[in-house]
Design an enzyme around this catalytic site. Structure first.
Site, short mmCIF file in Angstrom:
data_model
loop_
_atom_site.label_atom_id
_atom_site.label_comp_id
_atom_site.label_asym_id
_atom_site.label_seq_id
_atom_site.Cartn_x
_atom_site.Cartn_y
_atom_site.Cartn_z
N LYS A 198 -10.23 -4.81 -4.27
CA LYS A 198 -11.40 -3.98 -4.58
C LYS A 198 -11.02 -2.55 -4.93
O LYS A 198 -11.78 -1.85 -5.57
CB LYS A 198 -12.43 -4.04 -3.46
N LYS B 38 -2.89 -10.10 -6.49
CA LYS B 38 -4.18 -10.39 -5.86
C LYS B 38 -5.28 -9.47 -6.42
O LYS B 38 -5.03 -8.30 -6.68
CB LYS B 38 -4.00 -10.15 -4.35
N LYS C 275 0.84 -1.22 0.00
CA LYS C 275 0.00 0.00 0.00
C LYS C 275 0.86 1.25 0.00
O LYS C 275 0.44 2.28 -0.54
CB LYS C 275 -0.96 -0.01 1.18
#
Ligand code: ATP
Ligand code: LTN
Length: 331
Positions: free
Chosen positions: A200, A197, A115
């Protein structure tokens, strides 16, 4: 233990429209625990602001995530369903646990590294201490089992280490939790970059299949899914794209890899992609129908979150008082 039952806790961030990764790796499995366990399912809005959110969208997605929990079969009479920020004990315990979590441990978290790379302009302290808030979520309820996708295993392991550390310093305070990771579907990959991965918050809409996508959109996204230049439907090392589609097919149908390979033997990628799209859309149709019903009834959702927060606060306060006493606060 609560009411003589072991405790299950899990959470999903309202950080985007949920994907089939969230569904197959986590939410679909939640309702199966409620006969045997005391279950807490939380919409973790505090976690979601570690990445910048548009306030009105965050509010809407918090309702929608709760509605999806219900649409996926979580009965609010059998499960405590609530919103994290409605129970202040989460933030309070998180601060305390921050002081029992090491800088080095947090630096090793792969989600933090991923992130930080994706949000280089906003590597805030909350993004770094995200796992101690997650540990607080879990440890507040004396949780034994945490159903999550594979990407969250490292965070649950850190929650275990924090619990053990605290228990060792102050005597038994927390139950030491275990991750519960489903065998098929624990890591659904992106349709555009199958080595990554499915997430969303991915900005490429073709990479993700959302639980609420229409049938046409689902079929189209699978048709465009990146695969290799081969043609055989066979699960094999290095064939990330086709392996992912086989996994998705197996997770929705309950079939094994071998059964799937036999079913599609002699057929090409295009036929298989169409079949995966059909199975996925048909499996999600009842969830979408229930979602439409719940999401249109804001009053009902508000009553569920209110009652959930009251139930959760009751157990959370017990653990928090115990912790405060042990560390030496006047309570
Ligand atoms: P974001 O993109 O905002 O980081 P996310 O899609 O990774 O979100 P989370 O809210 O972090 O979703 O995860 C909710 C649950 O879904 C967790 O248990 C997580 O492990 C699981 N999960 C998320 N992505 C996948 C995936 N691709 N495959 C299987 N499980 C997943
Ligand atoms: N970090 C999780 C969401 C989450 C969670 C939890 C999962 C927050 N608190 C407690 C299980 C238990 C994620 O999926 N990114």
């Amino acid at each position: 233990m609560q009411d003589g039952r072991k405790v299950v806790f899990s959470g999903v961030q309202p950080s985007g429209n949920l994907t089939i990764g969230n569904y197959l790796g986590a939410i679909k499995n939640f309702s199966g625990f409620s006969d045997e366990y005391k279950c807490y399912y939380c919409v973790v809005d505090l976690h979601s602001i570690t990445v910048r959110q548009v306030p009105a969208e965050l509010r809407k997605r918090t309702y929608d995530t709760l509605a999806l929990y219900l649409a996926c079969g979580l009965d609010p009479d059998k499960n405590t369903v609530f919103v994290q920020s409605h129970v202040p004990a989460h933030a309070e315990l998180a601060w305390i646990l921050d002081c029992y979590t090491m800088f080095g441990e947090l630096s090793r978290m792969t989600q933090f590294k991923d992130k930080s790379a994706k949000n280089a302009q906003n590597i805030n302290a909350g993004l770094f201490t995200y796992p101690s808030l997650m540990a607080a979520d879990i440890l507040l309820y004396q949780t034994e089992m945490v159903p999550v996708g594979a990407d969250q295993k490292q965070h649950v392991e850190l929650a275990r280490d924090i619990a053990i550390r605290f228990n060792t310093i102050y005597s038994d305070t927390f139950v030491v939790p275990e991750p519960s990771i489903i065998k098929t579907g624990h890591k659904i990959m992106s349709l555009a970059e199958p080595e990554k991965k499915m997430s969303k918050s991915d900005s490429n809409e073709n990479a993700v299949v959302r639980i609420l996508d229409t049938k046409d959109t689902i079929i189209r996204k699978f048709r465009r899914a990146v695969t290799d230049s081969g043609s055989e439907i066979r699960f094999a090392e290095g064939k990330d794209g086709i392996n992912n589609l086989i996994t998705i097919y197996c997770a929705f149908t309950g079939k094994t890899v071998e059964e799937t390979e036999n079913e599609f033997s002699g057929m090409g990628y295009a036929e298989f992609k169409a079949a995966v799209g059909e199975v996925c859309a048909d499996s999600l149709a009842p969830v979408q129908e229930m979602f439409a019903k719940y999401s249109s009834d804001k009053g009902f959702l508000e009553s569920v979150m209110k009652r959930g927060a009251e139930e959760a606060s009751y157990s959370a306060r017990k653990t928090l008082s115990k912790v405060k006493r042990k560390v030496g606060f006047i309570i």
